[in-house]
Design a protein around this motif. Structure first.
Motif, short mmCIF file in Angstrom:
data_model
loop_
_atom_site.label_atom_id
_atom_site.label_comp_id
_atom_site.label_asym_id
_atom_site.label_seq_id
_atom_site.Cartn_x
_atom_site.Cartn_y
_atom_site.Cartn_z
N GLN A 227 0.81 -1.22 0.00
CA GLN A 227 0.00 0.00 0.00
C GLN A 227 0.85 1.27 0.00
OE1 GLN A 227 -3.29 -0.48 -0.49
NE2 GLN A 227 -2.62 -2.63 -0.51
N GLY A 228 2.17 1.13 0.12
CA GLY A 228 3.03 2.31 0.04
C GLY A 228 3.53 2.77 1.39
N VAL A 241 1.58 7.90 0.09
CA VAL A 241 2.23 7.67 -1.20
C VAL A 241 2.06 6.19 -1.56
CG1 VAL A 241 4.42 7.63 -2.45
CG2 VAL A 241 3.89 9.53 -0.91
N GLY A 242 1.53 5.91 -2.73
CA GLY A 242 1.36 4.54 -3.18
C GLY A 242 2.62 3.99 -3.84
N THR A 243 2.56 2.71 -4.20
CA THR A 243 3.71 2.06 -4.81
C THR A 243 3.53 1.96 -6.33
OG1 THR A 243 2.71 -0.12 -4.46
CG2 THR A 243 4.23 0.69 -2.78
N ALA A 277 9.47 10.30 -0.57
CA ALA A 277 8.84 9.00 -0.37
C ALA A 277 8.57 8.31 -1.70
CB ALA A 277 7.54 9.16 0.41
N GLN A 278 8.24 9.07 -2.73
CA GLN A 278 8.02 8.48 -4.06
C GLN A 278 9.32 7.89 -4.60
OE1 GLN A 278 6.39 11.91 -6.03
NE2 GLN A 278 4.28 11.46 -5.43
N PHE A 307 8.83 6.04 -12.95
CA PHE A 307 8.50 7.04 -11.92
C PHE A 307 7.41 7.98 -12.44
CE2 PHE A 307 8.92 10.89 -9.45
CZ PHE A 307 9.20 10.44 -8.17
N ALA A 308 7.56 8.45 -13.67
CA ALA A 308 6.57 9.35 -14.26
C ALA A 308 5.22 8.66 -14.42
CB ALA A 308 7.08 9.86 -15.61
#
Length: 325
Positions: A227-228, A241-243, A277-278, A307-308
Motif C-alpha cells: 500500500q506504500g 504515497v502509493g507504490t 517517499a516516491q 516514476f513518471a
C-alpha cells in the motif's frame, strides 16, 4: 548533505521454499515445532541494513558514509561498495569475529523464516561517531539502523549529546529491546522509520500512544507494504504515497532498506517529503523485482519512465535533475 548510515553489515543466505509455511504449522503443536524444509534454490548475497541503504543511495548518485563492524572477510564486500559510491572508511574490522550472517527462507506466499548471527556486529558498540564526522567534515544526518543494541543506544545518545540530527530505524531489533531502550532510541529523532507491525510494537513496548510518539519525533514514516507509505507530522495532514506497479515479484528481502535509501536521497536533494517517499517507493519496487538486496540495476531512463508513470510528469521533472541521465 552528508549522511551516515549505521547498522548491521552482513551476508545474506537466501533460500526459496516452493510450498507454504502455513500448511506445515499445526496450531496446537507450536510449542514443539521441529520442521525441515527442502528448498529449491540458495542465493548468497551481500546484505545488512546499513550497506543495503548505502548501496541504494550510492546508485542514486550520493556518497553515504557506512558505519558498522565487519570481519576480516569484508575485503571483497568493501570493494563492491566502494565501486558503487559508498564511503567505507569508517567500517570497524574485527580481529576475531566473522561478518554477521543472515539466513532466510521465503515460501510461495513470500512469508519468511530467518535467523541472524551477529558475529562482528557485536563490536559496533565500540564505534564513536565524532571521529567519523571529523573525517568527512561534519554530518547532517545519521540514520541509526538495526545493529548491536548497545551500539544503537550509544549512537543515539551521542547524536543527542553532540546535536547531530538523527533518524531512528530500530526495525528488527524492536522485538529484542525493552521499552526503556526503545524510548531512548526514538525520543528526539528527526525521523522515525517503522513498518505497520513495528509501529504497533513500538507503541506497545514504550507505553506511548501514536500521538505521544509523534510529539517526540519530527517526522514519523510508516511503510505499508504493497500500500506504500504514510508520513505523519504534528499538526499536519498525513502524506500517503502509493507504490509503482511491479513488473515481477522475486524477493522481498531489502525492500524496506531500498525505500530508506530513496527517501534519504530525496532529503539530500532537498525534495519535499512526498517526493522523497516516491523516490523511496520506486527504488523499493526495483528491489522486490530482484533476488538479493543489492543485485538490482538502476537504469536512469527506465527508472524515470516508471516514476513518471506512477507519480506523474510534474513529480518526475522534480526528480530527474537530481538523478541525472
Amino acid at each position: 548533505m552528508r549522511i551516515a548510515v549505521t547498522g548491521s553489515i552482513a551476508t545474506d543466505h537466501l533460500m526459496t521454499f516452493p510450498g507454504r509455511f502455513a500448511e506445515l504449522l499445526v496450531a496446537d503443536q507450536l510449542q514443539t515445532v521441529s520442521l525441515s524444509f527442502l528448498v529449491d534454490a540458495l542465493e548468497i548475497r551481500r546484505g545488512g541494513v546499513a550497506p543495503n541503504i548505502c548501496f541504494g543511495m550510492g546508485v542514486l548518485g550520493l556518497r553515504p558514509v557506512l558505519v558498522g563492524a565487519a570481519g576480516a572477510d569484508f575485503a571483497e564486500y568493501r570493494s563492491w561498495l566502494d565501486r558503487h559510491g559508498v564511503d567505507t572508511a569508517s567500517v570497524r574490522i574485527s580481529e576475531v569475529l566473522h561478518t554477521a550472517r543472515f539466513v532466510c527462507t521465503t515460501d510461495a506466499d513470500h512469508n519468511q523464516i530467518a535467523s541472524f548471527y551477529a558475529g562482528a556486529m557485536s563490536e559496533a558498540r565500540q564505534i564513536e561517531l565524532q571521529p567519523v564526522a571529523d573525517r568527512v567534515g561534519g554530518l547532517d544526518l545519521v540514520l541509526i539502523g538495526a545493529d548491536d543494541p548497545e551500539a544503537m543506544v550509544r549512537h543515539t545518545d551521542e547524536c543527542r549529546t553532540r546535536g547531530i540530527p538523527f533518524a531512528a530505524d530500530p526495525s528488527q531489533q524492536l522485538a529484542r529491546m525493552d521499552g526503556e531502550d526503545i524510548r531512548l532510541l526514538i525520543e528526539g529523532a528527526d525521523y522515525l522509520f517503522t513498518n505497520e507491525y513495528e509501529a504497533a510494537l513500538t507503541e506497545s513496548k514504550t507505553g506511548w500512544s501514536a500521538e505521544e510518539i509523534l510529539a517526540k519525533v519530527g517526522t514519523r514514516v510508516t511503510t505499508l507494504g504493497a500500500q506504500g507509505v504514510r508520513i505523519d507530522r504534528v499538526g499536519e495532514q498525513p502524506i500517503l504515497v502509493g507504490t509503482p506497479e511491479e513488473e515481477a515479484k522475486a524477493d522481498p528481502t531489502g525492500v524496506g532498506d531500498a525505500f530508506r535509501a530513496g527517501f534519504l536521497s530525496g532529503l539530500s536533494w532537498q525534495l519535499p517529503l512526498e517526493r522523497a517517499a516516491q523516490v523511496g517507493c520506486m527504488l523499493a519496487t526495483l528491489v522486490i523485482e530482484t533476488v538479493g538486496p543489492q543485485e538490482y540495476e538502476l537504469r536512469r531512463g527506465h527508472f524515470m519512465e516508471r516514476f513518471a508513470k506512477a507519480y506523474g510528469p510534474e513529480a518526475a521533472a522534480e526528480v530527474r535533475g537530481h538523478l541525472g541521465g
